[in-house]
Design a protein around this motif. Structure first.
Motif, PDB file in Angstrom:
ATOM      1  N   TYR A  42       0.811  -1.216   0.000  1.00 22.58           N
ATOM      2  CA  TYR A  42       0.000   0.000   0.000  1.00 22.58           C
ATOM      3  C   TYR A  42       0.849   1.274   0.000  1.00 22.58           C
ATOM      4  O   TYR A  42       0.369   2.348   0.355  1.00 22.58           O
ATOM      5  CB  TYR A  42      -0.957   0.008   1.191  1.00 22.58           C
ATOM      6  N   SER A 179      -1.462  10.245   8.214  1.00 19.39           N
ATOM      7  CA  SER A 179      -2.320   9.969   7.058  1.00 19.39           C
ATOM      8  C   SER A 179      -2.293   8.487   6.695  1.00 19.39           C
ATOM      9  O   SER A 179      -3.334   7.880   6.403  1.00 19.39           O
ATOM     10  CB  SER A 179      -1.865  10.811   5.864  1.00 19.39           C
ATOM     11  N   TYR A 180      -1.102   7.896   6.718  1.00 16.99           N
ATOM     12  CA  TYR A 180      -0.951   6.478   6.390  1.00 16.99           C
ATOM     13  C   TYR A 180      -1.647   5.611   7.435  1.00 16.99           C
ATOM     14  O   TYR A 180      -2.340   4.642   7.101  1.00 16.99           O
ATOM     15  CB  TYR A 180       0.527   6.127   6.303  1.00 16.99           C
ATOM     16  N   LYS A 182      -4.158   6.390   9.266  1.00 14.32           N
ATOM     17  CA  LYS A 182      -5.602   6.558   9.111  1.00 14.32           C
ATOM     18  C   LYS A 182      -6.148   5.752   7.941  1.00 14.32           C
ATOM     19  O   LYS A 182      -7.264   5.231   7.992  1.00 14.32           O
ATOM     20  CB  LYS A 182      -5.926   8.042   8.921  1.00 14.32           C
ATOM     21  N   SER A 183      -5.332   5.604   6.891  1.00 14.03           N
ATOM     22  CA  SER A 183      -5.811   4.931   5.682  1.00 14.03           C
ATOM     23  C   SER A 183      -5.565   3.425   5.684  1.00 14.03           C
ATOM     24  O   SER A 183      -6.263   2.685   4.981  1.00 14.03           O
ATOM     25  CB  SER A 183      -5.153   5.551   4.443  1.00 14.03           C
ATOM     26  N   SER A 217     -14.468   1.135   9.570  1.00 14.16           N
ATOM     27  CA  SER A 217     -14.263   1.867   8.321  1.00 14.16           C
ATOM     28  C   SER A 217     -14.729   1.031   7.140  1.00 14.16           C
ATOM     29  O   SER A 217     -14.505  -0.176   7.092  1.00 14.16           O
ATOM     30  CB  SER A 217     -12.779   2.217   8.148  1.00 14.16           C
ATOM     31  N   LYS A 219     -13.703   1.788   4.140  1.00 14.13           N
ATOM     32  CA  LYS A 219     -12.698   1.986   3.098  1.00 14.13           C
ATOM     33  C   LYS A 219     -12.148   0.649   2.619  1.00 14.13           C
ATOM     34  O   LYS A 219     -11.843  -0.240   3.407  1.00 14.13           O
ATOM     35  CB  LYS A 219     -11.547   2.841   3.628  1.00 14.13           C
ATOM     36  N   LEU A 221      -9.144  -1.289   0.772  1.00  7.60           N
ATOM     37  CA  LEU A 221      -7.741  -1.182   0.380  1.00  7.60           C
ATOM     38  C   LEU A 221      -7.528  -1.925  -0.932  1.00  7.60           C
ATOM     39  O   LEU A 221      -8.076  -3.007  -1.138  1.00  7.60           O
ATOM     40  CB  LEU A 221      -6.844  -1.779   1.465  1.00  7.60           C
TER      41      LEU A 221
END
Length: 416
Positions: A42, A179-180, A182-183, A217, A219, A221
């Motif tokens: 990632y 940021s990383y 969180k993602s 989340s 989101k 990946l």
């Protein structure tokens, strides 16, 4: 009745975090691991190495403990705490006497969830990792494996070095780390694995309240598609030996042929009784180090052969490796080789599960790659079903010019 190995229980929290536990009553230790699916997979060129950087920073202090407090508390209970980063995940773990489970679990949870990532510590750690990169580059027998991955996997994130590059490490900031995290450090991307003399309900009761606080989340990946094609690379450098890796496509972790690959690897070069070790080292004395190995990922895999030899014998050594590939394709293998490789692989599976740490690691990686805990008996049955013709078929499938890649470091100006 033979006990299932491993004999574990799996729990999924509402936010998606997975907890896997194996109770092993005859041990006096307990091993606790937190695996997060964060690695090269990632990353990109700008933040390459950030997963490994975060692994280092996790131990630099939290809201509750300083860096010295962390190691002093673990040392004070006779435990071991460590972490490592792979291409696809980062793994933090601690091993302690069973009576210290709560203390160890609290420390590991705290550093994972509450690390400070102070600016001063970040700048200091950049210097440390830049030196680690330089050390890596000063060891051609180590660097060649990274170069081969870049050659075979080209511009895919899996082809980037775990340590990152000097440029990407200098780019890392507190903002990019946050940021990383969180993602990628998402609840559904986290597996807590525990093995040893501990009850599953006690593990669940401890970790559930702590990790349930992380918000769920939605989101997803993702990473780019990948295709392995023939490619070559040369790094001219003044070295005593020529270091090289030649390889081809290998198995994904969930590939049905994964253990056929493993048997082929065993016969060709991963053991001291293998063809390459016997032919190149024992019979001809051309190399001290000659070995084959597999690298498996979720999307792809690599079958690699490494050797280090003097400049005058480089081409001969490379030729002999290619000849052994051809022999397996044309003439196959013997019953003795097949049976020896099968027993070797089955024995290795069991031997890797002899401690609480190895059990804990197995649980986490099995859950990560297969979304379940694969019983060892299932794997041994797959190995037992492999036939000689399966090895020949696979060799003819992968030992072809469309997939063969070569990377070389040494005092030469062009490839043969």
């Amino acid at each position: 009745m033979v006990e299932k190995l491993p004999n574990s229980k799996t729990f999924i929290l509402k936010n998606g975090t997975t907890i896997v536990v194996e109770e092993i009553k005859n041990l006096r230790t307990v091993s606790i691991g937190i695996l997060v699916g964060a690695g090269n997979i990632y990353e990109n060129k700008n933040n390459s190495g950030i997963s490994h950087f975060i692994e280092h920073m996790i131990f630099k202090g939290t809201k509750n403990m300083s860096a010295l407090d962390i190691v002093s508390k673990i040392d004070g209970i006779g435990g071991k705490i460590n972490a490592y980063t792979s291409k696809e995940f980062t793994f933090f773990y601690v091993i302690v006497e069973d009576k210290h489970f709560s203390t160890a679990a609290q420390i590991l949870s705290d550093i994972f969830l509450n690390s400070l990532f102070n600016e001063k510590d970040i700048e200091l750690e950049k210097k440390v990792i830049l030196e680690e990169i330089k050390l890596h580059k000063d060891s051609p027998e180590t660097e060649i494996h990274d170069i081969f991955a870049q050659t075979a996997l080209k511009n895919h994130p899996l082809g980037m070095p775990i340590l990152g590059t000097e440029e990407s490490i200098k780019n890392i900031s507190r903002e990019s780390i946050k940021s990383y995290l969180k993602s990628v450090y998402l609840p559904k991307n986290i597996i807590i694995s525990v093995a040893g003399n501990i009850k599953a309900k006690n593990v669940l009761n401890f970790f559930s309240p702590i990790f349930s606080k992380k918000n769920e989340s939605n989101k997803k990946l993702s990473s780019p598609a990948i295709e392995i094609k023939s490619n070559c690379s040369l790094k001219t450098k003044n070295t005593e030996q020529i270091h090289f890796v030649i390889g081809t496509k290998g198995p994904m972790f969930n590939d049905e042929k994964k253990y056929t690959y493993s048997i082929l690897d065993n016969i060709l070069g991963s053991t001291m009784s293998s063809r390459l070790f016997q032919e190149i080292r024992e019979k001809r004395g051309l190399a001290y180090s000659i070995q084959s190995y597999l690298q498996s990922f979720r999307q792809t895999g690599l079958f690699c052969i490494y050797a280090g030899t003097k400049k005058d014998t480089f081409e001969q050594t490379l030729y002999l490796i290619l000849e052994e590939m051809k022999k397996i394709k044309k003439d196959g293998i013997t019953d003795e080789e097949l049976n020896r490789a099968k027993e070797s692989d089955k024995g290795a599976l069991v031997l890797r599960l002899e401690s609480s740490k190895s059990r804990m690691s197995y649980l986490a990686t099995s859950q990560f790659y297969f979304n379940r805990i694969v019983p060892v008996d299932e794997l041994t049955r797959k190995i037992d079903r492999i036939k000689k013709e399966d090895i020949v078929e696979l060799a003819n499938e992968i030992f072809i010019k469309d997939y063969i890649c070569l990377s070389v470091i040494g005092n030469i100006k062009k490839l043969p």
